[in-house]
Design an enzyme around this catalytic site. Structure first.
Site, short mmCIF file in Angstrom:
data_model
loop_
_atom_site.label_atom_id
_atom_site.label_comp_id
_atom_site.label_asym_id
_atom_site.label_seq_id
_atom_site.Cartn_x
_atom_site.Cartn_y
_atom_site.Cartn_z
N GLU A 72 31.37 -18.29 8.68
CA GLU A 72 31.75 -17.07 7.98
C GLU A 72 33.25 -16.90 8.17
OE1 GLU A 72 30.79 -12.27 8.26
OE2 GLU A 72 30.11 -13.61 9.85
N GLU B 248 32.62 -2.11 7.52
CA GLU B 248 31.72 -2.07 8.66
C GLU B 248 32.06 -0.78 9.39
OE1 GLU B 248 30.93 -6.72 9.61
OE2 GLU B 248 32.86 -5.91 10.26
#
Length: 132
Positions: free
Chosen positions: A33, A115
């Site tokens: 990622e 987030e």
């Protein structure tokens, strides 16, 4: 990419770019990622530790590397912004050059969002696009 941030709470605003050895992975990607943090506030920090800096997309980025069951390489812009216009290939080449991903892997998805850890009221994505 344009987004709205707030001057309170704890959050990060980032691209998540996923790579895998297979073109159509079933489930979690097993490659890596790559996160591209355009802005953040408060305690959130990338996985791992700082391994260097990079000059990409007209800005300076702290580069982090770690593993949470898969490799994560994060680029954290040293001066936060409320818009990003980046070439994902530049970040991919940098991660390949650092030995963090393979140039034989497939880019399987691109996401952008927040987030939020606390105080997320007011965070928002105003525009998002990816072209190949």
């Amino acid at each position: 990419m344009a987004y709205t941030t707030v001057q309170s709470g704890q959050w990060d605003a980032a691209y998540d770019v996923w790579y895998d050895p297979a073109p159509n992975p079933a489930g979690q990607n097993t490659g890596a990622e790559v996160m591209i943090w355009g802005n953040h506030r408060g305690a959130p920090q990338p996985v791992g530790s700082v391994i260097g800096t990079a000059q990409l997309a007209g800005a300076t980025w702290n580069v982090w590397s770690g593993n949470i069951g898969w490799n994560v390489i994060s680029y954290v812009r040293t001066s936060g912004t409320d818009s990003l216009d980046v070439n994902l290939a530049d970040f991919t080449r940098d991660a390949v050059g650092r030995g963090k991903i393979s140039d034989a892997w497939y880019l399987t998805s691109v996401q952008f969002g927040f987030e939020p850890w606390e105080g997320q009221t007011g965070l928002g994505v105003r525009s998002f696009s990816v072209s190949g």
